[in-house]
Design an enzyme around this catalytic site. Structure first.
Site, PDB file in Angstrom:
ATOM      1  N   GLY A   1      38.224  23.370  81.600  1.00  0.00           N
ATOM      2  CA  GLY A   1      38.326  21.938  81.827  1.00  0.00           C
ATOM      3  C   GLY A   1      37.206  21.084  81.283  1.00  0.00           C
TER       4      GLY A   1
ATOM      5  CG  HIS B   1      42.953  32.629  81.630  1.00  0.00           C
ATOM      6  ND1 HIS B   1      42.570  33.937  81.521  1.00  0.00           N
ATOM      7  CD2 HIS B   1      43.656  32.369  80.492  1.00  0.00           C
ATOM      8  CE1 HIS B   1      43.028  34.456  80.388  1.00  0.00           C
ATOM      9  NE2 HIS B   1      43.676  33.511  79.752  1.00  0.00           N
TER      10      HIS B   1
END
Length: 437
Positions: free
Chosen positions: A309, A276
């Site tokens: 990321g 997440h």
């Protein structure tokens, strides 16, 4: 207008300057100590790319097939809630930019646009991200609506049984509708562009959830989600969605490879390996570290997507080498959205595509399928440079790269890759990723 953005990092810095702090922190922040947020980057940097020259790369393609549909790049704009806080009609602009680049856009249940508006935005592929609510009738209506509006795939998010503690939001008093404090009003004055756009368009509103749940206000986004989402969700609920949805079904928020067997049993088509974006479990493993274990568990039987990321084309190349079929980006396109709407998002996607092209050509991968584990080495973390015998053996059993001796230059050790599993997986004559919608 685009001025000087040459990387996703540039877009992030511009967004930081242009957005009020409480909005930027909502987009940028993670949960708790933000340890996972940092580890996502650190783990990607540990995976080093192996250039391969000379190789004939005069003809390269980034084209990829997902669920029987052909896309120009192995990139997906993933579901991001409250995009309208970055730019008015943000969800629609994201969908249009994705359409222009022939990649999928995943609409969030927490979108600030209606499903009808997003479905009509451009001619590209739209997928819908589904939360399973305490009131199952709400989720059932959303599934039916997604089908009727032509959304091509369904992503069910499962890693939100309880919301992460997002301290930046708590400190900033981030709420819906916005509540104005002296500090926030001062921030508005310091960011006139955002303030004027928001004043003209009206404050962002969770259109899908408001229509279905009649929402009026919530102290924080986390509290809103906690009040509406069901912590009892398990694989039986995913089976219910599988029975209700006849298109490609993807489960998002997976970190445990041990869950793969259940996903296969139920008939799921794909998984999104995701923490997440560091916004839920503080201290969670980075997705790039656990990705090879998922590929080892499922072989070619599931389409594997990954997020959390990813900021560069080289990051995408890392994921493709370690078993992903495509990468979902979230913050990367939100930063761009905040800088200029659809035009900036399109520019950001072009940057990612160009960066991936550089990595692809220098690594000798003429197609996306040519990426494999032989093209990377994984540097061990500094805090544990010498693996124990147990630690060295465990990755080989679970699909990670095997260990090798320290190199002669005194750097941290780089494990040598196993014989590529990915090519074995591709030998299968029919996979779920080739299924026709």
């Amino acid at each position: 207008m685009i001025h000087g953005q040459h990387s996703i990092a540039d877009f992030r810095e511009t967004a930081r300057r242009r957005l009020p702090r409480f909005v930027f922190d909502f987009i940028d922040g993670g949960s708790g100590t933000e340890n996972t947020l940092a580890e996502n980057r650190t783990a990607l940097d540990r995976v080093r790319l192996v250039g391969s020259a000379p190789t004939d790369i005069s003809s390269c393609s980034q084209s990829v097939s997902l669920f029987g549909q052909r896309y120009d790049r192995p990139i997906i704009i993933g579901p991001t809630g409250l995009a309208g806080a970055a730019w008015p009609c943000g969800d629609v602009d994201l969908a249009r930019a994705a359409s222009a680049h022939n990649i999928p856009f995943v609409m969030s249940t927490a979108a600030t646009a209606t499903m009808e508006a997003v479905a009509a935005a451009g001619n590209g592929a739209k997928w819908f991200q589904l939360y399973i609510f305490k009131d199952r009738a709400v989720s059932k209506r959303l599934v039916a609506k997604a089908r009727d509006l032509g959304f091509g795939a369904l992503e069910v998010t499962v890693d939100n049984a309880i919301p992460g503690r997002r301290l930046r939001d708590a400190k900033n008093g981030f709420s819906l509708p916005f509540r104005w404090s002296p500090a926030k009003l001062a921030s508005l004055a310091a960011h006139p562009g955002w303030s004027l756009r928001t004043a003209r368009a009206g404050p962002p509103r969770l259109e899908v959830m408001a229509a279905e749940l009649g929402l009026e206000k919530a102290d924080t986004i986390a509290e809103l989600m906690q009040a509406q989402l069901d912590p009892s969700v398990d694989w039986e609920d995913i089976k219910w969605v599988r029975d209700a949805w006849d298109g490609p079904l993807v489960v998002k928020g997976m970190l445990d490879p041990g869950q793969v067997a259940k996903a296969l049993e139920i008939g799921v088509d794909g998984l999104v390996i995701s923490n997440h974006g560091g916004r839920q479990l503080d201290g969670a493993i980075a997705t790039i570290d656990i990705l090879p274990e998922f590929r080892a568990e499922c072989g070619s039987r599931l389409t594997l997507l990954v997020d959390s990321g990813f900021r560069t084309g080289s990051d995408i190349a890392r994921a493709l080498c370690l078993g992903a079929d495509a990468v979902q980006v979230g913050r990367a396109t939100l930063y761009a959205l905040a800088c200029g709407g659809e035009e900036s998002v399109s520019h950001a996607l072009s940057i990612l595509g160009s960066e991936l092209n550089v990595a692809q050509m220098l690594m000798g991968a003429r197609t996306v399928k040519d990426f494999d584990q032989s093209m990377v080495r994984c540097r061990l973390a500094p805090e544990n440079p010498e693996p124990t015998a147990t630690a060295a053996a465990a990755p080989r059993q679970s699909g990670h790269l095997s260990t090798a001796a320290e190199n002669t230059h005194g750097a941290l050790p780089y494990p040598a890759p196993q014989a590529s599993r990915k090519r074995e997986f591709q030998a299968s004559s029919k996979t779920n990723s080739e299924r026709i919608i």
